[in-house]
Design a protein around this motif. Sequence first.
Motif, short mmCIF file in Angstrom:
data_model
loop_
_atom_site.label_atom_id
_atom_site.label_comp_id
_atom_site.label_asym_id
_atom_site.label_seq_id
_atom_site.Cartn_x
_atom_site.Cartn_y
_atom_site.Cartn_z
N ASP A 34 29.09 22.70 41.08
CA ASP A 34 30.32 23.27 40.54
C ASP A 34 30.10 24.63 39.89
O ASP A 34 31.01 25.48 39.89
CB ASP A 34 30.94 22.32 39.52
CG ASP A 34 31.40 21.01 40.13
OD1 ASP A 34 30.77 20.58 41.13
OD2 ASP A 34 32.35 20.40 39.63
N GLY A 35 28.91 24.84 39.34
CA GLY A 35 28.66 26.09 38.62
C GLY A 35 28.08 27.20 39.46
O GLY A 35 27.90 28.31 38.96
N ARG B 278 32.81 31.19 42.34
CA ARG B 278 32.31 29.90 41.88
C ARG B 278 32.95 28.77 42.68
O ARG B 278 34.14 28.78 42.99
CB ARG B 278 32.65 29.74 40.39
CG ARG B 278 32.05 28.54 39.70
CD ARG B 278 32.31 28.66 38.20
NE ARG B 278 31.90 27.45 37.49
CZ ARG B 278 32.71 26.43 37.23
NH1 ARG B 278 33.98 26.48 37.63
NH2 ARG B 278 32.27 25.39 36.58
#
Length: 318
Positions: free
Chosen positions: A182-183, A222
């Motif tokens: 996710d990051g 992202r």
Amino acid sequence: MAEPRSGRQLRIAAHGYEADIASVGATLRALRFEGRDLVVPFDADEVRPGYRGATLAPWPNRIVDGRYSFGGVEHRLPLTEPERGQALHGLVAWSEFADRTVDQDRVVLATTIEPQTGYPFRVEVEVEYRLGADGLTQTVTGRNLGVDAAPWGTGPHPYLVAEPAPIADAAGGTGSAVPPVDGWTLLLPAAAVLTVTPDRLSPVALESVEAYPDWDFRTPRRIGATFIDHAFTALSQTGGSTTVELRAGERGVALTWDAACPWVQIHTADTPDDHATHRRGLAVEPMTCAPDAFNSGAGLVVLEPGAAHAVSWRIHAL
């Protein structure tokens, strides 16, 4: 001493890179640069988790219902993804590969697909892993040893890592509420996505990513909570090559290949019931053909008797 569950272990090292290759499936078990993981690794004495790092041949991705027609003959393959009723990722992922060359910075492995129900063709699969200053290059060569033309496709199945994931705690958590994927920031220079059915992931239609902004990563951004398990095409090239980049800040990892792979499958490794694997790496799978190419013909290679087809891709640190 018993052989590890993932097969014989071959280690190559050069130019700050170190790779561990397992003989079952000619699998990339681990890849590091200056001690940093570039792919999600697994232990030598572990049954390989799914297709992590495996070589996919004579087709990548899925053949819908395990059925196809080739040369006017109908064929039916074993459904190796029974929950979806599909034939998944070819026939060599669990095959033992024999050593052909073992050097400090290079190994060559090979196996032969023998004629069988659903794929009555004899094809040799040769896999080379070679380390250079530009990273780890894998080359897969299919050679038709039989007397009939054979359908062919191939690709790899690495889960890339932009930075090491947090160590799981005793309760199975990762020490963070946000999974690693996710990051990370993704650059995916693809203008078209193959939509699929939600239940079986069978191909539906090829559409512009502009119609699906969540899957448009032509400008790096992202990943966030976006779910991806789709094939992409209409790939942009720089200097004749396509590169997918995955970054965590200034560092990261990339996978580069040329026009011989006009497709790439991307998967965010969503396994919410398994904290040890859930979104801990991003599968980036260059493919010589589309999903279900044995039926659609999109990118399908036809290997004539005695012919060979070779294709390469390269994983490198950023």
